[in-house]
Design an enzyme around this catalytic site. Structure first.
Site, mmCIF file in Angstrom:
data_model
loop_
_atom_site.group_PDB
_atom_site.id
_atom_site.type_symbol
_atom_site.label_atom_id
_atom_site.label_comp_id
_atom_site.label_asym_id
_atom_site.label_seq_id
_atom_site.Cartn_x
_atom_site.Cartn_y
_atom_site.Cartn_z
ATOM 1 N N ASP A 255 -8.140 2.740 -2.981
ATOM 2 C CA ASP A 255 -6.592 2.859 -2.869
ATOM 3 C C ASP A 255 -5.914 1.685 -2.474
ATOM 4 O O ASP A 255 -6.506 0.965 -1.873
ATOM 5 C CB ASP A 255 -6.082 4.320 -2.085
ATOM 6 C CG ASP A 255 -4.741 4.504 -2.107
ATOM 7 O OD1 ASP A 255 -4.022 4.452 -2.719
ATOM 8 O OD2 ASP A 255 -4.496 4.705 -0.692
ATOM 9 N N LEU A 256 -4.572 1.786 -2.762
ATOM 10 C CA LEU A 256 -3.752 0.591 -2.277
ATOM 11 C C LEU A 256 -2.847 0.731 -1.120
ATOM 12 O O LEU A 256 -3.427 0.464 -0.104
ATOM 13 C CB LEU A 256 -3.210 -0.095 -3.395
ATOM 14 C CG LEU A 256 -3.906 -0.855 -4.361
ATOM 15 C CD1 LEU A 256 -2.889 -1.243 -5.670
ATOM 16 C CD2 LEU A 256 -4.482 -2.052 -4.025
ATOM 17 N N ASP A 257 -2.089 1.312 -1.195
ATOM 18 C CA ASP A 257 -1.019 1.843 -0.132
ATOM 19 C C ASP A 257 -1.399 2.576 1.024
ATOM 20 O O ASP A 257 -2.049 3.749 0.622
ATOM 21 C CB ASP A 257 0.351 2.097 -0.654
ATOM 22 C CG ASP A 257 1.077 1.386 -1.485
ATOM 23 O OD1 ASP A 257 1.763 0.304 -0.963
ATOM 24 O OD2 ASP A 257 0.981 1.627 -2.766
ATOM 25 N N LYS B 41 -7.858 10.841 -9.671
ATOM 26 C CA LYS B 41 -8.666 9.455 -9.571
ATOM 27 C C LYS B 41 -10.076 9.903 -9.504
ATOM 28 O O LYS B 41 -10.952 8.727 -9.825
ATOM 29 C CB LYS B 41 -8.331 8.860 -7.865
ATOM 30 C CG LYS B 41 -6.865 8.342 -7.797
ATOM 31 C CD LYS B 41 -6.893 7.778 -6.346
ATOM 32 C CE LYS B 41 -5.158 7.175 -6.137
ATOM 33 N NZ LYS B 41 -5.196 6.505 -4.846
ATOM 34 N N ASN C 89 -3.704 12.444 -2.546
ATOM 35 C CA ASN C 89 -4.232 12.170 -4.045
ATOM 36 C C ASN C 89 -5.515 11.286 -3.998
ATOM 37 O O ASN C 89 -5.831 10.992 -5.434
ATOM 38 C CB ASN C 89 -2.983 11.394 -4.652
ATOM 39 C CG ASN C 89 -2.824 10.032 -3.819
ATOM 40 O OD1 ASN C 89 -2.992 10.063 -2.801
ATOM 41 N ND2 ASN C 89 -2.500 8.882 -4.621
#
Length: 266
Positions: free
Chosen positions: A8-10, A191, A217
């Site tokens: 994931d990024l954030d 995802k 998520n």
């Protein structure tokens, strides 16, 4: 050894200011140079993530809009699963009268919002991506990867989560990426399922994957991967849902790059 790394990024790979630290950038370059397959797995839009990837000058698959879009190493779209038109159309206006909640729409290469919220641009330190305003009823609901709602109050979003689930059931997948962001995708989109498809493309299975995340998520991806790592700063709801998963440090401490170096580069 895990041949596929998905992150994931954030709240996970990106620093709290939504940038990639020099240490993180170097780590990803070293990792991919070793032949490890890195996969961006994010709720962000593919236009945005594509710029982050290109700036890094690495080859990687991109899982975006929480799994509603998958792009290959060359940036070609290889998977898309949109919200049904009737659901997307209704979501465009469901909270339009609430001044505290902003409605965001990702439609193909575009991003729309129902009213201006300049602070949303704080997320775009690594890319240039601009929104356009829309009017409910006037926006074509074709090609919508996700609709998401942002609000400073988590409590205001909780009844919206319940109402959307009650109305559409398994036709939607609803999850909080952060406490202040509620995301709605088509049923079956996650995802985790997108990572399964990417791993298969690469000649591997989910057991060959390690994944990192901090939001609800990320839940499917973290539980489906061979190993899932939850960020220390993750939602308590995620930690409670998967108490069996390892909890690592925070994105403020570059926990993911440190973990990857220890695993692959030490």
């Amino acid at each position: 050894m895990y041949q596929v790394v998905a992150s994931d990024l954030d709240g996970t790979l990106l620093s709290p200011d939504h940038t990639l630290s020099p240490y993180a950038k170097e780590t990803l370059k070293l990792l991919t140079a070793r032949g490890i397959n890195f996969v961006f797995a994010t709720g962000r839009h593919h236009v945005d993530v594509g710029q982050i990837r290109d700036n890094l000058e690495i080859k990687s698959y991109m899982i975006t809009s929480n799994g509603a879009r998958v792009h290959d190493l060359d940036g070609n779209l290889i998977f898309a699963h949109n919200l049904d038109r009737d659901i997307a159309s209704d979501l465009f206006g469901v909270v339009n009268d609430n001044p505290d909640i902003i409605t965001n729409v990702y439609r193909d290469d575009e991003w729309f919002m129902n009213r201006h919220r300049p602070e949303e641009m704080r997320f775009f330190k690594e890319a240039v991506f601009q929104y356009a305003l829309y009017e409910p009823g006037l926006l074509e609901p074709e090609g919508v990867s996700k609709v998401f709602f942002t609000c400073d109050s988590h409590e205001q979003l909780l009844p919206l989560e319940q109402a959307i689930n009650a109305r559409w059931g398994d036709r939607v997948n609803v999850s909080f990426s952060t406490l202040t962001c509620l995301e709605v995708m088509a049923g079956g989109v996650s995802k985790g399922h997108a990572l399964e498809a990417v791993a298969k493309k690469l000649g591997y299975s989910l057991k060959d994957c390690i994944a990192f995340g901090d939001g609800m998520n990320d839940a499917e991806m973290l539980s489906m991967a061979g190993k899932g790592c939850i960020m220390g700063s993750a939602h308590q709801r995620l930690k409670d849902l998967h108490p069996e998963l390892e909890v690592i440090g925070t994105n403020a401490d570059d926990a993911v790059p440190h973990y990857l170096r220890k695993l692959y580069l030490s």
